[in-house]
Design an enzyme around this catalytic site. Structure first.
Site, PDB file in Angstrom:
ATOM      1  N   GLU A 178      10.431   2.121  -0.017  1.00 21.56           N
ATOM      2  CA  GLU A 178      11.566   1.436  -0.654  1.00 21.56           C
ATOM      3  C   GLU A 178      12.510   0.831   0.383  1.00 21.56           C
ATOM      4  O   GLU A 178      13.726   1.053   0.370  1.00 21.56           O
ATOM      5  CB  GLU A 178      12.327   2.404  -1.571  1.00 21.56           C
ATOM      6  N   GLU A 377       4.957   4.486  -7.717  1.00 19.28           N
ATOM      7  CA  GLU A 377       5.914   5.407  -8.341  1.00 19.28           C
ATOM      8  C   GLU A 377       6.310   4.846  -9.693  1.00 19.28           C
ATOM      9  O   GLU A 377       6.554   3.642  -9.821  1.00 19.28           O
ATOM     10  CB  GLU A 377       7.210   5.559  -7.519  1.00 19.28           C
TER      11      GLU A 377
END
Ligand code: P53
Length: 479
Positions: A178, A377
């Site tokens: 991320e 995810e």
């Protein structure tokens, strides 16, 4: 219709990160990571980032769910669910405890050899993130984190060591988890976990973020190059937090604002996948007169070594609205400009649940990069009630995942997106990154531990366990 299907070798699995489940924070010569100096927060209460490990404070990642000692039983449960892959990270501090050593720590390397062997024994393919919110804290204290160009060398040394060591065990890699969370440069948590930045008084946080992110992107491209030299079959991806930002209304000014917001959150992926900085950002950075350290050599590396695929997380979407006095550059400030979307519901933690947003995101990535995509995810953080008989009836989690898988399949079957796999987050309950809680649970497997660190650590299957087993066995047909 029906031409495109999920790949027969679709990578169904689950995702975790080392610091959120391993524990064993001082075992096998491990050094202190940035996750080891974060206390537990709560819903709406940020985690404290302490100067070092303080004696009277509770640090939930120190023991986490003790995966470090219990992984054989946990992997066995993943195998029972039928996992084809397991996404985890290599804790940088197990390999280079301080981060700046010349030589790696053998005990740490051996731990991951054993862990990957255990996965491969069941035909479970490891999918590995190099840096997932757990860089050595020594690099923060000693070098100022990623605001320092030296970090590129420390990171690429780490990458090279693990690429070589696991070249025959691991094929799928991602560089920085991320990487675009630091778009929210006003958030001390995001700045620390992405870039090891403790903001100094009077510092221009936005400028520092752009400098740190640049060094990370160069390090990422170098890692891609090194990895491909070590094993040309490696697939090395980016890892992006995808939170689509919709225009709050059809007002063209809101549409412009949303476009700039998306550009601002996802330029990181532009650089990693396309190999160059977008024009609007070059102009914006020049206008700020920041004099960032971005060299022609850096730009050549970025151009040359782009990622093989885009891994991304998807939990929610948000909306944005132009201000009455919106400047000509439509500058997006994530902390101030993102708003809730009244058309979708939120989780208890305020995360907006939007399954269609996943299909939107898949199409958006496909249009922009034309690379394979990997949903690494997705999931529903919720409070679970364990019954006296040990059961957890988590129909809400099944509903969330089912709705998202349906949209994912539409993106593949109707829209032709090339999707590698799907690994729901926190396949076994673990420590929340954002809050440090145990009670924000994502797992198919319940772990008996509470927010104060009490519990037996016993594992038990939730209702979603058998459901996901069935989903995998039918390659997503039986939801
Ligand atoms: P937690 C913010 C927004 C989207 C994803 O998050 C985020 C975050 C940071 O909290 O993080 C990712 O545990 C991250 C995982 C994390 C997971 O989402 O705060 O890659 O490490 O655990 C869920 O509920």
């Amino acid at each position: 219709m029906g031409v495109h299907k999920l790949r027969p070798d679709f990578l169904w699995g689950g995702a975790v990160a080392a610091h959120q489940l391993e524990g064993g924070w001082q075992e096998g010569g491990k050094g202190v990571s940035v996750a080891d100096i974060m206390t537990a927060g709560a819903n709406g209460v940020p985690r404290q980032i302490t100067a070092g490990v303080e004696a009277d404070k509770y640090y939930p990642n120190h023991e986490a769910i003790d995966f470090y000692h219990r992984y054989p039983q946990d992997i066995k449960l993943f195998a029972e669910m039928g996992f084809k892959c397991f996404r985890t990270s290599i804790a940088w501090t197990r390999i280079f405890p301080q981060g700046d050593e010349e030589q790696p720590n053998e005990a740490g390397l051996q731990f991951y050899d054993d862990l990957f062997d255990e996965c491969l024994k069941y035909g479970i393919e490891p999918v590995i993130t190099l840096s997932h919110f757990e860089m050595p804290n020594h690099l923060v204290d000693e070098y100022g984190g990623w605001r320092n160009r030296k970090l590129i060398d420390f990171f690429t040394r780490f990458a090279e060591v693990v690429f070589k060591r696991y070249r025959n065990k691991v094929k799928y890699w991602m560089t920085f988890n991320e990487i675009n969370n630091q778009t929210d440069y006003r958030d001390p948590f995001a700045m620390m976990v992405n870039s090891g930045l403790r903001l100094q008084d009077g510092e221009n946080m936005e400028k520092t973020m752009y400098q740190a992110a640049h060094y990370e992107l160069v390090a990422s491209a170098k890692a891609v190059q090194i990895g491909h030299q070590i094993n040309p079959d490696f697939e090395i991806g980016a890892m992006i937090a995808m939170v689509p930002l919709y225009p709050a209304t059809a007002n063209p000014r809101d549409v412009m604002k949303a476009q700039r917001a998306m550009q601002t959150r996802y330029w990181f992926a532009d650089v990693q996948a396309n190999g160059f900085y977008p024009k609007w950002l070059q102009i914006y950075q020049a206008d700020q007169e920041w004099q960032l350290d971005i060299t022609p050599e850096d730009l050549a590396i970025l151009q040359q070594d782009t990622v093989d695929y885009i891994g991304f997380s998807y939990y929610m979407s948000r909306a944005v609205q132009a201000k009455p006095s919106e400047p000509a550059d439509y500058h997006y400030d994530e902390d101030q400009d993102s708003t809730a979307n009244p058309y979708v519901k939120s989780s208890e933690w305020g995360w907006q649940i939007d399954p269609e947003g996943l299909r939107y995101a898949l199409n958006w990535f496909e249009d922009r990069y034309h690379k394979p995509l990997f949903i690494v995810e997705n999931g529903f953080g919720a409070v679970d009630q364990k019954g006296a008989d040990g059961t957890v009836h988590d129909q809400y989690r099944i509903d969330y995942l089912k709705a998202h898988i349906e949209q994912m399949k539409l993106a593949v079957e109707e829209d032709g997106v090339d999707l590698m796999g799907y690994t729901p987050w926190g396949c076994i309950d673990l420590v929340s990154a954002g809050t440090g809680q145990m009670s924000k649970r994502y797992g198919f497997i319940y772990v008996d531990k509470d927010d104060q660190g009490q519990g037996t650590l016993a594992r038990s299957k939730k209702d979603s366990f058998a459901w996901y087993q069935k989903v995998i066995a039918s390659n997503g047909e039986d939801l």
